[in-house]
Design an enzyme around this catalytic site. Structure first.
Site, short mmCIF file in Angstrom:
data_model
loop_
_atom_site.label_atom_id
_atom_site.label_comp_id
_atom_site.label_asym_id
_atom_site.label_seq_id
_atom_site.Cartn_x
_atom_site.Cartn_y
_atom_site.Cartn_z
N HIS A 197 9.14 -1.10 3.53
CA HIS A 197 8.94 -1.26 4.97
C HIS A 197 8.84 -2.74 5.30
O HIS A 197 8.28 -3.52 4.54
CB HIS A 197 7.68 -0.52 5.45
CG HIS A 197 6.45 -0.78 4.64
ND1 HIS A 197 6.24 -0.21 3.40
CD2 HIS A 197 5.37 -1.56 4.89
CE1 HIS A 197 5.08 -0.63 2.93
NE2 HIS A 197 4.53 -1.45 3.81
N HIS A 212 7.35 -5.28 8.07
CA HIS A 212 6.44 -5.44 9.20
C HIS A 212 7.07 -6.45 10.16
O HIS A 212 7.45 -7.55 9.74
CB HIS A 212 5.10 -6.05 8.75
CG HIS A 212 4.32 -5.22 7.78
ND1 HIS A 212 3.20 -4.51 8.13
CD2 HIS A 212 4.48 -5.02 6.44
CE1 HIS A 212 2.70 -3.91 7.05
NE2 HIS A 212 3.46 -4.20 6.02
N GLU A 257 0.82 -1.22 0.00
CA GLU A 257 0.00 0.00 0.00
C GLU A 257 0.84 1.26 0.00
O GLU A 257 0.50 2.24 -0.66
CB GLU A 257 -0.92 0.00 1.23
CG GLU A 257 -2.07 -0.96 1.12
CD GLU A 257 -2.85 -1.08 2.42
OE1 GLU A 257 -2.63 -0.26 3.34
OE2 GLU A 257 -3.67 -2.01 2.51
N VAL A 258 1.90 1.24 0.79
CA VAL A 258 2.73 2.45 0.92
C VAL A 258 4.01 2.25 0.10
O VAL A 258 4.77 1.31 0.35
CB VAL A 258 3.07 2.74 2.40
CG1 VAL A 258 3.94 3.99 2.50
CG2 VAL A 258 1.80 2.91 3.22
P1 5GP Z 1 1.66 -2.48 3.21
O1 5GP Z 1 0.33 -3.01 2.84
O2 5GP Z 1 2.12 -1.37 2.29
O3 5GP Z 1 2.70 -3.55 3.40
O4 5GP Z 1 1.50 -1.87 4.66
C1 5GP Z 1 1.35 -0.51 4.93
C2 5GP Z 1 1.15 -0.38 6.42
O5 5GP Z 1 1.30 0.98 6.77
C3 5GP Z 1 -0.23 -0.82 6.90
O6 5GP Z 1 -0.09 -1.86 7.86
C4 5GP Z 1 -0.82 0.46 7.49
O7 5GP Z 1 -1.60 0.21 8.65
C5 5GP Z 1 0.40 1.28 7.80
N1 5GP Z 1 0.20 2.73 7.75
C6 5GP Z 1 -0.43 3.42 6.76
N2 5GP Z 1 -0.40 4.73 7.04
C7 5GP Z 1 0.25 4.87 8.22
C8 5GP Z 1 0.60 6.00 9.02
O8 5GP Z 1 0.30 7.15 8.71
N3 5GP Z 1 1.28 5.75 10.17
C9 5GP Z 1 1.63 4.50 10.55
N4 5GP Z 1 2.31 4.36 11.70
N5 5GP Z 1 1.32 3.40 9.83
C10 5GP Z 1 0.65 3.59 8.67
#
Ligand code: 5GP
Length: 124
Positions: free
Chosen positions: A104, A106, A99-100
């Protein structure tokens, strides 16, 4: 994919948006996920501008790559999951539903995390 300087984690690194910081060093930042999926759910990110693991693999220095892995280990120790067990996940691109668009990792733990992915075994 080119790096979007306005993604949410770039803003966190620049201090434009707050985060619940867990760990920081010269190369990495770690903070609690805003929508935690487990009692421990920390995101560990490089401070450098990398979209995903492909980008990191191609462009990051050995120092940055080592620092990210060390930061994961440090966060695991700091949050107490190195004893009980944990999962580390880096969603990468479309199929992984990243998503971001800033790399990153987790770090999840302090509960039974279930099977590796949320679907039945893959059959071709
Ligand atoms: P992805 O799906 O990209 O691996 O995970 C993105 C993660 O970023 C998600 O678990 C989401 O909850 C987290 N996230 C999105 N926006 C923010 C934010 O503004 N602050 C923090 N601390 N986490 C975020």
């Amino acid at each position: 994919m080119s790096y979007d300087e306005n993604n949410i984690f770039a803003k966190i690194i620049r201090g434009e948006i707050p985060c619940d910081k867990v760990y920081e060093d010269d190369h990495c930042l770690a903070f609690n996920d805003i929508s935690p999926r487990a009692p421990v759910h920390v995101l560990v990110i490089p401070k450098g501008a990398y979209v995903d693991l492909n980008d990191f693999h191609e462009k990051a220095s050995d120092l940055e790559i080592a620092a990210l892995m060390r930061a994961v280990g440090t966060v695991a120790r700091m949050t107490g999951v190195s004893e009980s067990g944990y999962r580390f996940i880096a969603n990468n691109g479309i199929d992984a539903r990243q998503e971001v668009p800033h790399l990153h990792i987790h770090v999840l733990g302090k509960r039974d995390l279930g099977g590796m992915v949320g679907r039945a075994p893959f059959e071709d």
